[in-house]
Design an enzyme around this catalytic site. Sequence first.
Site, PDB file in Angstrom:
ATOM      1  N   ARG A  41     -19.588  29.866  10.990  1.00  0.00           N
ATOM      2  CA  ARG A  41     -19.868  30.670   9.795  1.00  0.00           C
ATOM      3  C   ARG A  41     -21.235  30.245   9.265  1.00  0.00           C
ATOM      4  O   ARG A  41     -21.340  29.363   8.433  1.00  0.00           O
ATOM      5  CB  ARG A  41     -18.759  30.433   8.754  1.00  0.00           C
ATOM      6  N   SER A 112      -9.904  38.531   6.306  1.00  0.00           N
ATOM      7  CA  SER A 112      -9.621  37.926   4.999  1.00  0.00           C
ATOM      8  C   SER A 112      -8.939  38.959   4.114  1.00  0.00           C
ATOM      9  O   SER A 112      -9.426  40.088   3.994  1.00  0.00           O
ATOM     10  CB  SER A 112     -10.918  37.498   4.307  1.00  0.00           C
ATOM     11  N   LYS A 141     -17.800  28.041  -1.424  1.00  0.00           N
ATOM     12  CA  LYS A 141     -18.156  29.467  -1.487  1.00  0.00           C
ATOM     13  C   LYS A 141     -18.131  29.867  -2.946  1.00  0.00           C
ATOM     14  O   LYS A 141     -17.117  29.693  -3.627  1.00  0.00           O
ATOM     15  CB  LYS A 141     -17.154  30.284  -0.663  1.00  0.00           C
TER      16      LYS A 141
END
Length: 214
Positions: A41, A112, A141
Amino acid sequence: MLMKREQLAVYFIAGTPNCKRSIEETLQAAIDGGITMFQFREKGKDALAGSAKKEQAVRLQALCREANIPFIVNDDIELAVEIGADGVHIGQEDEAASSVRGKINGGIVGVSVHTMDEAKKAIADGADYVGTGPIYQTGTKTDTGPVAGTALIKTMRAQNLTIPIVGIGGITIDNAAPVIAAGADGVSVISTISLADDVKQAAVELKAAVEGSN
Ligand code: TZP
Ligand code: MG
């Protein structure tokens, strides 16, 4: 590569900006500690792009291959296809799982989700697993929705959704057990592993916490 739900048990996610040491060194130590799946990621400040990102992905993919764990790419479907990744993980703002499924040739598709409607749609679209969170407060995040706890995981299981589920967000060795108890098949973590002083040991302990609560 076909996915088994056990492969979600200790799902490590990282990009180069998340690691204290090199990402290769971090991933190898996490593999040595027993992680069961990895997601590349590469996001945020100082994230690699273009050929540097691709070259990094290929190096990490080789480590996963050697260890026989799935190598998943976050968001970047084109990169996943180009290097033959084992799968992709997409969010609600990305292309629908049904369209991604057609592009990645039998690979794993993770989505997600934050609501039952999103979960049902992901399943209808052919997702192989869903990720949900943030379960706990996370500093990693910043653009997440509110802390959700384990309620959605419990609701999915109460309504007999059998899809593999992984929880994400603020999960540590100490708070992993309730995520599994709620019905998740595993936990996804960035900082618990990527920022650990001893990466291998963090992975070992997280795995024990997940397995201990089965
Ligand atoms: N999606 C929801 S929370 C999160 C992502 C990618 C960050 C998880 O990072 P950490 O360090 O495990 O809380
Ligand atoms: Mg996304």
